[in-house]
Design a protein around this motif. Structure first.
Motif, short mmCIF file in Angstrom:
data_model
loop_
_atom_site.label_atom_id
_atom_site.label_comp_id
_atom_site.label_asym_id
_atom_site.label_seq_id
_atom_site.Cartn_x
_atom_site.Cartn_y
_atom_site.Cartn_z
N SER A 191 68.46 21.17 -76.18
CA SER A 191 69.22 21.61 -77.64
C SER A 191 68.54 20.66 -78.61
O SER A 191 68.53 19.37 -78.40
CB SER A 191 70.60 21.13 -77.29
OG SER A 191 71.25 20.98 -78.90
N SER A 194 62.85 22.25 -83.23
CA SER A 194 63.44 22.83 -82.01
C SER A 194 62.36 22.94 -81.02
O SER A 194 62.48 22.66 -79.94
CB SER A 194 64.11 24.64 -82.40
OG SER A 194 62.86 25.18 -82.81
N ARG A 233 69.73 13.88 -82.97
CA ARG A 233 70.57 12.55 -82.76
C ARG A 233 70.10 11.58 -82.04
O ARG A 233 70.03 10.46 -82.56
CB ARG A 233 71.90 13.21 -82.28
CG ARG A 233 73.09 12.09 -81.81
CD ARG A 233 74.37 12.63 -81.51
NE ARG A 233 74.36 13.20 -79.94
CZ ARG A 233 74.19 12.34 -78.84
NH1 ARG A 233 74.08 11.11 -79.00
NH2 ARG A 233 74.09 13.21 -77.77
N THR A 252 69.56 19.70 -81.58
CA THR A 252 70.60 18.94 -82.46
C THR A 252 70.91 17.49 -81.45
O THR A 252 71.08 16.62 -81.93
CB THR A 252 72.12 19.66 -82.26
OG1 THR A 252 72.39 19.98 -81.21
CG2 THR A 252 72.17 20.84 -83.26
#
Length: 575
Positions: free
Chosen positions: A549, A539, A555, A551
């Motif tokens: 973010s 993070s 990705r 996430t």
């Protein structure tokens, strides 16, 4: 490969030498050698060499039929061959016998074929062979002694199948036919009469066996007495019908175990036990009597002696399996776990060749034996087989997974090394092409901008925007989480169409991909040059390179490098 050629050369040389050395023998001599060679266990295929040489000399069909018939039986009795080999030999013998006018060999081949099929529990083919025997038998003249003898030969097959009632009916009818034949031919020579009496005596022995299996002991005893009467009538005392075998069986079923042991001892003194077959039977009955008397060590000793004899007997009862069964029971009573395990294993191994389960239960019921140990072992073997298959499949799946994991790890390692190599050589890192490369911030009219491939930007504007982009990259303004196409066009004092076109023309990528590539390249350089970054959480790394973010960061990082951030960090730490 050279060794293989050498072995083949030796085999061919041996074959040629064998043929040269056998050339001096006649067909009849080679036929005798073929049969005798079966007993040379240290030369398992010698009989095949003699047989091939005999066939090469083109002997008569009757000789070939006779050799195939005898060879089939001897391979069954004295070699641990499959029944199918004997069946194939008998089929060949049957073909040659039908080419001759000598019907007895044809009948013998058919009877033997039906016997072997019955031993395999292939009752359908066994009965087909018997039906063919009856057709041939119906063409034999009633004046021929063969007519009154061939009928009884079918009784053995019905007995092996377990149809004792039919077997008894056939034998009784055969004895009536023999009596009628003798009464119609009072001029018969003494030798011929002796043979017919001997056959009738043998039929009574067979009847005693069938009655014993059905536990009709009074009838069995009557047939044994009748057989002894015919034995006394005979002039030729050398002919034997093994009356003592069925008498011993009768005594054991009558629970007269000491009498059975005494009878077998007397038979041995008189020289009746003069073959492996008879010795095998006598040891079985001695072992059975000793077991019934609870003399387990003695019984096991008889079993082991019997198992040391190389012979097999064609009968309803599989003597080999029954002896192994007795060995199992004795070992269990003696608490000898080593022998128990061995004999159970051998029983299971041999029983695979025969479908003997129903017959085994039948025999056990006659003696009132406990066959639970063998049944438990067979069930255990089946269960173990299932477990083995499941374990094998599980191991296979694990191995496949490990192999896939290893290949994947190597591929990932190669991707990592390519990225690090580009960084160390001050080259631009080549990221994977992605169809979807959105930023984690809203965009305005981006699709309409990207579709404008034919937009022309003046060289002056083009050059100005390029310089602004270089300054943008140098100042690392792409790390701002609020960066967007709209605020960049405002900072560059241009419009979104021009800015997108210049990035597309000079960077070879869309605005989104351009920003994401800069961010990922930045964090990779940080991880490589500043070791402390490798200890940070994902993070924090996402925030450090401008992603709001983590996430989305994971990705985008995975899509561009082919590696997850955590896997990339692991490779980096293990460098």
């Amino acid at each position: 490969m050279r060794k293989l050629y050498y072995i083949l050369f030796l085999l061919i040389a041996y074959q040629v030498t064998a043929q040269d050395s056998l050339a001096k023998y006649k067909s009849k001599d080679l036929a005798d050698k073929t049969i005798n060679a079966v007993h040379f266990r240290n030369k398992p295929f010698l009989w095949k060499v003699y047989l091939d040489e005999m066939i090469r000399k083109k002997p008569t069909d009757s000789l070939k039929a006779d050799v195939f018939y005898n060879l089939a039986w001897d391979l069954y009795r004295y070699r641990d061959y499959d029944l199918d080999i004997s069946i194939d030999l008998l089929k060949k013998g049957l073909i040659f016998s039908k080419k001759t006018d000598y019907k007895p060999v044809t009948l013998y081949c058919l009877e033997s074929l039906s016997t072997f099929y019955a031993l395999k529990n292939d009752n359908e083919n066994a009965l087909k062979c018997l039906a063919e025997m009856k057709k041939i038998g119906s063409r034999i003249s009633e004046k021929s002694p063969l007519y009154v003898t061939f009928q009884a030969s079918t009784a053995r097959v019905y007995s092996i199948i377990g149809d004792f009632k039919t077997s008894i009916f056939i034998v009784k009818k055969a004895n009536q036919d023999i009596d009628n034949y003798i009464s119609k031919h009072p001029e018969l020579p003494r030798d011929s009469l002796d043979v017919l009496n001997w056959i009738e005596e043998g039929n009574y022995v067979h009847l005693a066996q069938s009655y014993n299996y059905q536990k009709q002991l009074d009838s069995a005893f009557f047939c044994i007495k009748k057989a002894k009467e015919y034995e006394k009538k005979r002039f030729n005392k050398k002919l034997q019908n093994n009356i003592w075998v069925q008498e011993a069986f009768y005594l054991i079923l009558s629970k007269k175990y000491d009498d059975a042991v005494h009878l077998i001892g007397e038979a041995e003194k008189k020289g009746y036990i003069d073959s492996k077959n008879k010795q095998y039977r006598s040891l079985y009955y001695l072992a059975l009597s000793s077991y019934s008397k609870k003399e387990y060590a003695k019984s096991l000793s008889y079993c082991e002696k019997a198992l040391g004899i190389n012979v097999r007997i064609a009968s309803f009862m599989n003597f080999e399996l029954e002896i192994y069964n007795l060995a199992v029971l004795n070992s269990e009573k003696l608490h000898n776990s080593k022998k128990l395990t061995y004999y159970l294993g051998r029983y299971n191994q041999i029983s695979r060749k025969y479908d003997y389960r129903n017959k085994s239960k039948f025999i056990a019921n006659i003696y009132s034996q406990d066959v639970s140990l063998v049944k438990q072992e067979l069930e255990s073997q089946k269960s173990n087989k299932k477990i083995f298959v499941m374990l094998f499949l599980l191991i296979l799946i694990v191995c496949c997974y490990l192999l896939w994991h290893y290949i994947k790890l190597r591929q990932d390692r190669k991707k990592f090394e390519t990225i690090i190599s580009s960084f160390e050589n001050n080259e631009q890192i080549e990221f994977q092409q992605q169809a979807n490369d959105d930023l984690d911030v809203p965009e305005i009219a981006l699709s309409s901008v990207i579709d404008r491939k034919s937009i022309k930007v003046s060289s002056e504007v083009d050059e100005r925007i390029i310089k602004q982009l270089e300054k943008f990259e140098k100042n690392e303004r792409f790390l701002s989480p609020n960066i967007s196409l709209s605020n960049m066009t405002s900072d560059f004092n241009t419009n979104s169409v021009y800015l997108s076109a210049v990035i597309k023309n000079h960077k070879g990528k869309s605005f989104n991909k351009y920003i994401n590539d800069l961010r990922i390249e930045y964090i990779i350089k940080k991880l490589k040059t500043s070791p402390e970054y490798s200890n940070y959480k994902i993070s924090y790394l996402a925030e450090e390179c401008g992603f709001s973010s983590h996430t989305v960061f994971i990705r985008i990082f995975t899509e561009k490098t082919g590696l997850t951030p955590s896997k990339f960090l692991n490779f980096l730490k293990n460098e």
